[in-house]
Design a protein around this motif. Structure first.
Motif, PDB file in Angstrom:
ATOM      1  N   HIS A  13       4.335 -20.209   7.440  1.00  0.00           N
ATOM      2  CA  HIS A  13       4.041 -18.962   7.699  1.00  0.00           C
ATOM      3  C   HIS A  13       5.185 -18.237   8.391  1.00  0.00           C
ATOM      4  O   HIS A  13       6.240 -18.819   9.214  1.00  0.00           O
ATOM      5  CB  HIS A  13       3.001 -18.859   8.704  1.00  0.00           C
ATOM      6  CG  HIS A  13       1.724 -19.581   8.192  1.00  0.00           C
ATOM      7  ND1 HIS A  13       0.745 -18.829   7.434  1.00  0.00           N
ATOM      8  CD2 HIS A  13       1.169 -20.580   8.231  1.00  0.00           C
ATOM      9  CE1 HIS A  13      -0.113 -19.604   6.958  1.00  0.00           C
ATOM     10  NE2 HIS A  13       0.088 -20.805   7.539  1.00  0.00           N
ATOM     11  N   TYR A  20       7.277 -11.299   7.764  1.00  0.00           N
ATOM     12  CA  TYR A  20       5.941 -11.133   7.430  1.00  0.00           C
ATOM     13  C   TYR A  20       5.950  -9.823   6.375  1.00  0.00           C
ATOM     14  O   TYR A  20       5.299  -9.938   5.097  1.00  0.00           O
ATOM     15  CB  TYR A  20       4.966 -10.896   8.540  1.00  0.00           C
ATOM     16  CG  TYR A  20       3.885 -10.511   8.058  1.00  0.00           C
ATOM     17  CD1 TYR A  20       2.666 -11.320   7.506  1.00  0.00           C
ATOM     18  CD2 TYR A  20       3.397  -9.090   8.230  1.00  0.00           C
ATOM     19  CE1 TYR A  20       1.524 -11.218   7.139  1.00  0.00           C
ATOM     20  CE2 TYR A  20       1.868  -8.941   7.799  1.00  0.00           C
ATOM     21  CZ  TYR A  20       1.078  -9.716   7.367  1.00  0.00           C
ATOM     22  OH  TYR A  20      -0.202  -9.530   6.947  1.00  0.00           O
ATOM     23  N   LYS A  24       4.960  -9.755   2.342  1.00  0.00           N
ATOM     24  CA  LYS A  24       3.812  -9.049   1.829  1.00  0.00           C
ATOM     25  C   LYS A  24       4.349  -7.881   0.773  1.00  0.00           C
ATOM     26  O   LYS A  24       3.654  -7.618  -0.337  1.00  0.00           O
ATOM     27  CB  LYS A  24       3.152  -8.112   2.954  1.00  0.00           C
ATOM     28  CG  LYS A  24       2.481  -8.982   3.848  1.00  0.00           C
ATOM     29  CD  LYS A  24       1.142  -9.541   3.096  1.00  0.00           C
ATOM     30  CE  LYS A  24       0.031 -10.325   4.084  1.00  0.00           C
ATOM     31  NZ  LYS A  24      -0.844 -10.764   3.046  1.00  0.00           N
TER      32      LYS A  24
END
Length: 79
Positions: A13, A20, A24
């Motif tokens: 992650h 992040y 995306k």
């Protein structure tokens, strides 16, 4: 391929906001190419729940409601 019920899967992650957002963006980019190639998958796919697709409309509706509120509020508070 074989089903192994005792298999363990590890996922990585992103640990920063920029990683992040980059992840995306990449997902959205390739998703749009896939939907462009297969337009029917834009509304009917097995990945995104239908209710989540409706949430895309909430952001513009919220901005519109905020603009209306800001335009009406001064006349209500100061007659």
């Amino acid at each position: 391929m074989k089903f192994v019920p005792n298999a363990i899967v590890y996922h990585t992650h992103p640990d920063t906001l920029s990683k992040y957002l980059k992840k995306k963006y990449k997902f959205a980019f390739w998703r749009m190419l896939a939907v462009r190639k297969n337009p029917g998958k834009g509304l009917k796919d097995s990945h995104t729940p239908q209710l989540m697709k409706l949430q895309v409309l909430f952001a513009p509706a919220l901005l519109f409601a905020a603009a209306i509120d800001l335009s009406i509020r001064p006349s209500v508070l100061c007659p």
